[in-house]
Enzyme design. Structure first.
Site, PDB file in Angstrom:
ATOM      1  N   LYS A   1       0.845  -1.201   0.000  1.00 46.69           N
ATOM      2  CA  LYS A   1       0.000   0.000   0.000  1.00 46.69           C
ATOM      3  C   LYS A   1       0.878   1.248   0.000  1.00 46.69           C
ATOM      4  O   LYS A   1       0.625   2.200  -0.744  1.00 46.69           O
ATOM      5  CB  LYS A   1      -0.934  -0.017   1.227  1.00 46.69           C
ATOM      6  CG  LYS A   1      -2.048  -1.064   1.096  1.00 46.69           C
ATOM      7  CD  LYS A   1      -2.841  -1.269   2.388  1.00 46.69           C
ATOM      8  CE  LYS A   1      -3.862  -2.384   2.205  1.00 46.69           C
ATOM      9  NZ  LYS A   1      -4.676  -2.672   3.396  1.00 46.69           N
TER      10      LYS A   1
ATOM     11  N   GLN B   1      -4.673  -1.292   9.668  1.00 48.30           N
ATOM     12  CA  GLN B   1      -4.650  -2.638   9.069  1.00 48.30           C
ATOM     13  C   GLN B   1      -5.250  -3.655  10.038  1.00 48.30           C
ATOM     14  O   GLN B   1      -4.906  -3.699  11.220  1.00 48.30           O
ATOM     15  CB  GLN B   1      -3.200  -3.006   8.697  1.00 48.30           C
ATOM     16  CG  GLN B   1      -3.050  -4.293   7.924  1.00 48.30           C
ATOM     17  CD  GLN B   1      -3.664  -4.253   6.519  1.00 48.30           C
ATOM     18  OE1 GLN B   1      -3.770  -3.199   5.912  1.00 48.30           O
ATOM     19  NE2 GLN B   1      -4.074  -5.393   6.021  1.00 48.30           N
TER      20      GLN B   1
ATOM     21  N   ASP C   1     -10.975   3.067   4.166  1.00 50.31           N
ATOM     22  CA  ASP C   1     -11.367   1.652   4.099  1.00 50.31           C
ATOM     23  C   ASP C   1     -12.885   1.508   3.962  1.00 50.31           C
ATOM     24  O   ASP C   1     -13.374   0.419   3.645  1.00 50.31           O
ATOM     25  CB  ASP C   1     -10.940   0.935   5.389  1.00 50.31           C
ATOM     26  CG  ASP C   1      -9.666   0.127   5.220  1.00 50.31           C
ATOM     27  OD1 ASP C   1      -9.436  -0.405   4.116  1.00 50.31           O
ATOM     28  OD2 ASP C   1      -8.906   0.025   6.207  1.00 50.31           O
TER      29      ASP C   1
END
Ligand code: GUN
Length: 285
Positions: free
Chosen positions: A51, A95, A118
């Site tokens: 990422k 994460q 997200d």
């Protein structure tokens, strides 16, 4: 069967994002993404590194926060509060999975919805389910772009989603419903799964079960999106990634995504797209 090349599509999307980033930078806004990684879960380390590398390729500033595995919830919430207030940070990604001492729901609730790249905050989940905008989770967004490359008109198509996770199954079902597919969400306790999948024009497999969907489950002409990524070690001791579908048995499908090289690269490109959207929205103030 046409293989859907997620790598090529992700590259093209990342190039378009880089152009958008350059335009924003010209307006004095450098999009910024904060990535928070707690502990040393090996797959998470790999995802986070990718990422950050892709963000750099697109010209997005990234701010990596690595915290030890024994970090307590209060410390993580304090970091999120700082990132929420930081004007250089337009997107915040924590994460998952988190270590057991931390309540993931409380952490996701603490992220400012406008920075929730997200799309996991309840406000964004609610916006998706009511079709009222908001940031959409990256993997489902990538799945829809892959489907859009082969399907023009979704109206009335039968779509079967395998897996009911908050990260993929539920949001992708919402997106398919928005396109007026008839959506069936299946999961580990579903009875008669092969018959249900056989009725599908679109199959989205996100169960994390290697080669669950066999060729004889798939209707001729169906489009198959494989979200599964399981690392397996073969008899020669070599590690490889295996999807939720038996790709080699899908010759009669209309199109399908391979693993690797299908959904995975699109997920990261969509994260960058969400970060740019968040930066543009912040810029408009
Ligand atoms: N872990 C597995 N997939 C994801 C994802 O899309 N976002 C985050 N934050 N964590 C994940």
């Amino acid at each position: 069967m046409t293989p859907i090349d997620g790598r090529a599509m992700a590259r093209a999307l990342t190039d378009r994002i880089a152009a958008d980033v350059a335009a924003l930078v010209g307006d004095g806004i450098r999009p910024g993404l904060a990535v928070v990684l707690i502990g040393n879960h090996a797959p998470s380390e790999v995802y986070v590194a990718r990422k950050i590398a892709e963000a750099a390729r697109a010209g997005i500033a990234s701010f990596e926060h690595r915290l030890p595995a024994d970090t307590d919830e209060a410390a993580l919430l304090a970091l999120i509060a700082r990132l929420n207030a930081d004007r250089a940070v337009h997107g915040i990604l924590v994460q998952l999975p988190l270590p057991p001492q931390i309540d993931a729901a409380r952490v996701l609730d603490a992220i400012a919805p406008a920075k929730d790249v997200d799309g996991f905050h309840p406000v964004n989940v609610g916006r998706l389910s009511t079709g009222t905008g908001g940031l959409v989770p990256c993997t489902p967004l990538g799945c829809m772009m892959l489907l859009d490359s082969v399907i023009d008109d979704y109206r009335g198509l039968n779509a079967v989603v395998i897996g009911k996770s908050n990260i993929v199954g539920k949001p992708v079902a919402m997106l398919l419903l928005e396109r007026e597919c008839t959506v069936t969400v299946t999961h580990i306790a579903t009875r008669g799964l092969p018959e249900i999948v056989r009725a599908a024009d679109i199959v989205v497999a996100a169960a994390g079960a290697p080669r669950l969907v066999r060729g004889d489950w798939v209707k001729p002409g169906a489009v198959v999106i494989d979200v599964g990524i399981t690392r397996v070690t073969d008899t020669a001791g070599k590690a490889r990634l295996v999807g939720d579908t038996a790709f080699d048995e899908l010759g009669h499908a209309r199109a399908a995504t391979p693993v690797p090289g299908g959904v995975g690269p699109m997920t990261i490109a969509c994260l960058l797209a969400n970060t740019v959207r968040a930066a543009e929205a912040a810029g408009r103030g």
